[in-house]
Scaffold this motif. Sequence first.
Motif, PDB file in Angstrom:
ATOM      1  N   GLY A  50       0.776  -1.232   0.000  1.00 37.83           N
ATOM      2  CA  GLY A  50       0.000   0.000   0.000  1.00 37.83           C
ATOM      3  C   GLY A  50       0.802   1.274   0.000  1.00 37.83           C
ATOM      4  N   THR A  51       2.134   1.194  -0.143  1.00 39.90           N
ATOM      5  CA  THR A  51       2.961   2.398  -0.031  1.00 39.90           C
ATOM      6  C   THR A  51       3.536   2.878  -1.355  1.00 39.90           C
ATOM      7  N   THR A  52       3.355   2.127  -2.440  1.00 36.89           N
ATOM      8  CA  THR A  52       3.867   2.611  -3.725  1.00 36.89           C
ATOM      9  C   THR A  52       3.022   3.798  -4.197  1.00 36.89           C
ATOM     10  N   ASP A  53       3.589   4.595  -5.080  1.00 35.34           N
ATOM     11  CA  ASP A  53       2.866   5.767  -5.565  1.00 35.34           C
ATOM     12  C   ASP A  53       1.541   5.380  -6.206  1.00 35.34           C
ATOM     13  N   ALA A  54       1.533   4.296  -6.983  1.00 38.76           N
ATOM     14  CA  ALA A  54       0.309   3.882  -7.659  1.00 38.76           C
ATOM     15  C   ALA A  54      -0.775   3.511  -6.653  1.00 38.76           C
ATOM     16  N   GLU A  55      -0.401   2.791  -5.608  1.00 38.00           N
ATOM     17  CA  GLU A  55      -1.383   2.411  -4.593  1.00 38.00           C
ATOM     18  C   GLU A  55      -1.900   3.633  -3.845  1.00 38.00           C
ATOM     19  N   LEU A  56      -1.003   4.580  -3.575  1.00 35.90           N
ATOM     20  CA  LEU A  56      -1.429   5.803  -2.906  1.00 35.90           C
ATOM     21  C   LEU A  56      -2.333   6.636  -3.810  1.00 35.90           C
ATOM     22  N   LEU A  57      -2.036   6.677  -5.095  1.00 34.50           N
ATOM     23  CA  LEU A  57      -2.877   7.429  -6.028  1.00 34.50           C
ATOM     24  C   LEU A  57      -4.283   6.855  -6.087  1.00 34.50           C
ATOM     25  N   LEU A  58      -4.397   5.539  -6.067  1.00 39.90           N
ATOM     26  CA  LEU A  58      -5.720   4.918  -6.045  1.00 39.90           C
ATOM     27  C   LEU A  58      -6.466   5.285  -4.776  1.00 39.90           C
ATOM     28  N   LYS A  59      -5.764   5.255  -3.655  1.00 44.06           N
ATOM     29  CA  LYS A  59      -6.381   5.617  -2.373  1.00 44.06           C
ATOM     30  C   LYS A  59      -6.823   7.078  -2.367  1.00 44.06           C
ATOM     31  N   TYR A  91       9.735  36.568 -10.896  1.00 43.13           N
ATOM     32  CA  TYR A  91      10.891  36.282 -11.744  1.00 43.13           C
ATOM     33  C   TYR A  91      10.554  35.385 -12.931  1.00 43.13           C
ATOM     34  N   SER A  92       9.471  34.632 -12.845  1.00 43.02           N
ATOM     35  CA  SER A  92       9.152  33.675 -13.906  1.00 43.02           C
ATOM     36  C   SER A  92       7.960  34.073 -14.759  1.00 43.02           C
ATOM     37  N   GLY A  93       7.044  34.861 -14.188  1.00 41.26           N
ATOM     38  CA  GLY A  93       5.803  35.171 -14.878  1.00 41.26           C
ATOM     39  C   GLY A  93       4.823  34.014 -14.892  1.00 41.26           C
ATOM     40  N   ILE A  94       5.095  32.997 -14.092  1.00 36.41           N
ATOM     41  CA  ILE A  94       4.244  31.800 -14.017  1.00 36.41           C
ATOM     42  C   ILE A  94       3.475  31.829 -12.709  1.00 36.41           C
ATOM     43  N   PRO A  95       2.172  31.568 -12.736  1.00 34.98           N
ATOM     44  CA  PRO A  95       1.356  31.749 -11.538  1.00 34.98           C
ATOM     45  C   PRO A  95       1.511  30.640 -10.497  1.00 34.98           C
ATOM     46  N   CYS A  96       1.429  31.060  -9.253  1.00 34.49           N
ATOM     47  CA  CYS A  96       1.321  30.124  -8.136  1.00 34.49           C
ATOM     48  C   CYS A  96      -0.164  29.810  -7.958  1.00 34.49           C
ATOM     49  N   LEU A  97      -0.521  28.538  -8.012  1.00 35.40           N
ATOM     50  CA  LEU A  97      -1.919  28.144  -7.897  1.00 35.40           C
ATOM     51  C   LEU A  97      -2.346  27.917  -6.458  1.00 35.40           C
ATOM     52  N   GLY A  98      -1.401  28.069  -5.516  1.00 36.95           N
ATOM     53  CA  GLY A  98      -1.774  27.951  -4.117  1.00 36.95           C
ATOM     54  C   GLY A  98      -0.733  27.226  -3.285  1.00 36.95           C
ATOM     55  N   HIS A  99      -0.998  27.229  -1.984  1.00 35.10           N
ATOM     56  CA  HIS A  99      -0.180  26.503  -1.006  1.00 35.10           C
ATOM     57  C   HIS A  99      -0.990  25.304  -0.526  1.00 35.10           C
ATOM     58  N   PHE A 100      -0.490  24.095  -0.781  1.00 34.25           N
ATOM     59  CA  PHE A 100      -1.193  22.907  -0.299  1.00 34.25           C
ATOM     60  C   PHE A 100      -0.855  22.715   1.173  1.00 34.25           C
ATOM     61  N   PRO A 101      -1.877  22.530   2.034  1.00 25.35           N
ATOM     62  CA  PRO A 101      -1.629  22.532   3.481  1.00 25.35           C
ATOM     63  C   PRO A 101      -1.068  21.214   4.008  1.00 25.35           C
ATOM     64  N   GLU A 102      -0.485  21.293   5.179  1.00 23.89           N
ATOM     65  CA  GLU A 102      -0.056  20.085   5.889  1.00 23.89           C
ATOM     66  C   GLU A 102      -1.295  19.346   6.395  1.00 23.89           C
ATOM     67  N   LEU A 103      -1.331  18.044   6.163  1.00 24.29           N
ATOM     68  CA  LEU A 103      -2.451  17.216   6.597  1.00 24.29           C
ATOM     69  C   LEU A 103      -1.921  16.152   7.557  1.00 24.29           C
ATOM     70  N   ALA A 104      -2.187  16.308   8.817  1.00 23.50           N
ATOM     71  CA  ALA A 104      -1.719  15.351   9.812  1.00 23.50           C
ATOM     72  C   ALA A 104      -2.663  14.158   9.872  1.00 23.50           C
ATOM     73  N   GLY A 105      -2.132  13.003  10.252  1.00 24.85           N
ATOM     74  CA  GLY A 105      -2.966  11.824  10.437  1.00 24.85           C
ATOM     75  C   GLY A 105      -3.299  11.129   9.127  1.00 24.85           C
ATOM     76  N   GLU A 106      -4.327  10.298   9.145  1.00 20.97           N
ATOM     77  CA  GLU A 106      -4.727   9.522   7.982  1.00 20.97           C
ATOM     78  C   GLU A 106      -5.269  10.429   6.874  1.00 20.97           C
ATOM     79  N   ILE A 107      -4.784  10.204   5.667  1.00 21.45           N
ATOM     80  CA  ILE A 107      -5.205  11.004   4.525  1.00 21.45           C
ATOM     81  C   ILE A 107      -6.119  10.181   3.638  1.00 21.45           C
ATOM     82  N   ASP A 108      -7.287  10.731   3.329  1.00 25.67           N
ATOM     83  CA  ASP A 108      -8.201  10.064   2.406  1.00 25.67           C
ATOM     84  C   ASP A 108      -8.697  11.075   1.381  1.00 25.67           C
ATOM     85  N   SER A 109      -9.451  10.605   0.396  1.00 23.26           N
ATOM     86  CA  SER A 109      -9.866  11.480  -0.695  1.00 23.26           C
ATOM     87  C   SER A 109     -10.740  12.628  -0.211  1.00 23.26           C
ATOM     88  N   LYS A 110     -11.574  12.384   0.796  1.00 23.11           N
ATOM     89  CA  LYS A 110     -12.447  13.438   1.296  1.00 23.11           C
ATOM     90  C   LYS A 110     -11.637  14.603   1.852  1.00 23.11           C
TER      91      LYS A 110
END
Length: 245
Positions: A51-60, A198-217
């Motif tokens: 359950g720790t490979t990138d593919a398994e995590l992406l499915l989760k 310096y780049s002219g490329i937009p920042c789409l945001g800051h993704f927050p720290e998520l403590a504990g179990e991470i799920d799609s919700k």
Amino acid sequence: MNGKQGLFVTGTDTGVGKTVIAGALVAALRAEGGNVGVWKPVQTGGLPGDGTTDAELLLKYTGMDSYAEDIASFTFEAPLAPMLAAKQAGLNITLQDILSAGESIRNRYDSVFIEGAGGVAVPITEDASTADLIAELQTSVLIVARSGLGTINHTLLTMEYLERRGISILGFILNDGLSGELCLDPSVETNGRIIEQYSGIPCLGHFPELAGEIDSKRLIHAVQATINLSPVRDALTIRKMEEYR
């Protein structure tokens, strides 16, 4: 991409959070009704099953109804760059092998997020880098970067490398979830703005720290609260579900 819409998610380095952010973006777009999938052309550093490979995590993270073997075209156990990991496993994969292996997952969805391995200059075959794969796929790129000190240099260099190859960059996302001590790093408040300047490329945001179990919700909520999805929808020609009504 054979007429399909795609977006390549790369990082300024390994371990910057590409998998969780790619999964979160796909989950959020699927929650809006988009027929969006995700593809990991090559993953290294483990084998499916725990359950720790990138593919398994992406499915989760995405809630996609698929198998890890469908998400990841090639998997190698050694924690090395894909080209070296493949050689250690006794294989010599080509860029065409990777493209052919991904046709099934790319054709299954209207839009596909492609998550790279490490950064854009990482060798994935004997004669091709991640940037070569992106050029063949003809997709735009979304860059995931650390939020803290050092990210200006790493991110601008990644952008310059892509631009020299004529590859379009949609934007970048800064990942706040890599350190519990970001509040002690004053550069976090200004790095995004300086990279934009310096780049002219937009920042789409800051993704927050998520403590504990991470799920799609939780990931969907985090994207909705912190990330500007409009450029992503526009790039993939996705309309929010309510726009169809």
